[in-house]
Design an enzyme around this catalytic site. Structure first.
Site, PDB file in Angstrom:
ATOM      1  N   ARG A   1      38.761 -28.910  37.902  1.00 24.73           N
ATOM      2  CA  ARG A   1      39.628 -27.927  38.558  1.00 24.73           C
ATOM      3  C   ARG A   1      40.762 -27.464  37.641  1.00 24.73           C
ATOM      4  O   ARG A   1      41.895 -27.266  38.072  1.00 24.73           O
ATOM      5  CB  ARG A   1      40.201 -28.488  39.867  1.00 24.73           C
ATOM      6  CG  ARG A   1      39.150 -29.008  40.822  1.00 24.73           C
ATOM      7  CD  ARG A   1      38.178 -27.925  41.281  1.00 24.73           C
ATOM      8  NE  ARG A   1      37.086 -28.525  42.041  1.00 24.73           N
ATOM      9  CZ  ARG A   1      35.893 -28.856  41.525  1.00 24.73           C
ATOM     10  NH1 ARG A   1      35.641 -28.605  40.249  1.00 24.73           N
ATOM     11  NH2 ARG A   1      34.957 -29.396  42.259  1.00 24.73           N
TER      12      ARG A   1
ATOM     13  N   SER B   1      40.015 -27.330  49.298  1.00 24.67           N
ATOM     14  CA  SER B   1      40.486 -28.684  48.998  1.00 24.67           C
ATOM     15  C   SER B   1      41.964 -28.668  48.629  1.00 24.67           C
ATOM     16  O   SER B   1      42.399 -27.853  47.819  1.00 24.67           O
ATOM     17  CB  SER B   1      39.682 -29.286  47.843  1.00 24.67           C
ATOM     18  OG  SER B   1      38.328 -29.441  48.203  1.00 24.67           O
TER      19      SER B   1
END
EC number: 1.3.1.98
Length: 280
Positions: free
Chosen positions: A162, A213
């Protein structure tokens, strides 16, 4: 180009929370976008694609906000070589669908992620449970820094979980990305699509407002224990760990309180939590 002043922007985000932007721009094409960025000079600005992975907690955004999903939407696919060049404003789900139509093994694992290609590259979006990330088959990224157009290789983007180099270069705008995919039989494609959709069909974020998320690094068991807690308007998702959902008309301070509670809970257990969202 459309230009709005004191423009409410919550509706442009998947979490549906936020205040207003002093100046909100929607360029019609790549030329308008790059000319606008060039006109800002050294002044900072914010880019908005599909609005996922963003929490707008401020009532007022003073920096100019530029929406990219109207201006960077070209898709150029060579089905023979498996190479495609995609504008940063293209929805990743459209990119995947276009690839599947010509028999290319696009990352169907990411079909449920509501991001633009630019946002997905910026965050190196992926599905950890399916071991898939947008950067897996990326060749290069075209960017604009307000003065120069340059191309970065996959290695130069320094992708990790990420993360990409663009986190350290906030004034660099992703214009397009080039990928390379293999050809596969249609029955394999359909099987992969079913697996991806089945894995996410019961998740809260499919049916409720959410920014995806919350943390890119956290204690999974702790986040499991927080499921279903929160306020009447918002809370931690009931059946999806590491997710905050907006049940309707949530306030930014409530989202902030949930984040603070998660951070404190981690610290009390000697654990670390690193936010995945961008916070404006």
């Amino acid at each position: 180009m459309k230009h709005f002043q004191r423009h409410p922007i919550a509706k442009y985000t998947t979490l549906k929370v936020g205040g207003y932007a002093d100046n909100f721009y929607i360029p019609n094409d790549r030329e308008e976008l790059t000319e606008l960025i060039q006109s800002f000079g050294s002044h900072q600005f914010l880019l908005l694609g599909n609005g996922s992975n963003i929490f707008i907690k401020s009532k007022r955004i003073k920096k100019p906000v530029l929406m990219t999903n109207k201006s960077l939407k070209d898709v150029d696919i060579d089905a023979t070589t498996g190479k495609l060049r995609v504008g940063a404003g293209v929805d990743i789900r459209k990119m995947i669908a276009d690839c599947l139509r010509v028999g290319l093994r696009a990352p169907v694992e990411l079909l449920t992620i509501p991001a633009t290609v630019g946002g997905a590259v910026y965050m190196n979006a992926g599905r950890t449970s399916m071991n898939s990330s947008i950067s897996d088959n990326l060749i290069e990224v075209e960017v604009f820094d307000g003065k120069h157009f340059t191309t970065l290789s996959r290695k130069e983007c320094t992708f990790s979980h990420r993360y990409s180099v663009f986190h350290r270069r906030p004034q660099t705008t992703i214009l397009s990305a080039t990928f390379q995919y293999d050809r596969i039989p249609s029955d394999v494609i359909q099987s992969l699509k079913r697996t991806s959709i089945e894995a996410a069909k019961d998740k809260d974020y499919r049916n409720l407002a959410s920014a995806g998320s919350v943390f890119k690094k956290c204690d999974y068991q702790l986040m499991q224990s927080l499921r279903g807690t929160g306020f009447r308007r918002t809370g931690f998702a009931r059946n999806t760990p590491n997710c905050i959902v907006n049940y309707g008309d949530a306030y930014a301070w409530q989202i902030s309180a949930l984040l603070a509670y998660a951070y404190v809970s981690h610290r009390l257990r000697g654990k670390q939590a690193i936010l995945e969202w961008q916070v404006w």
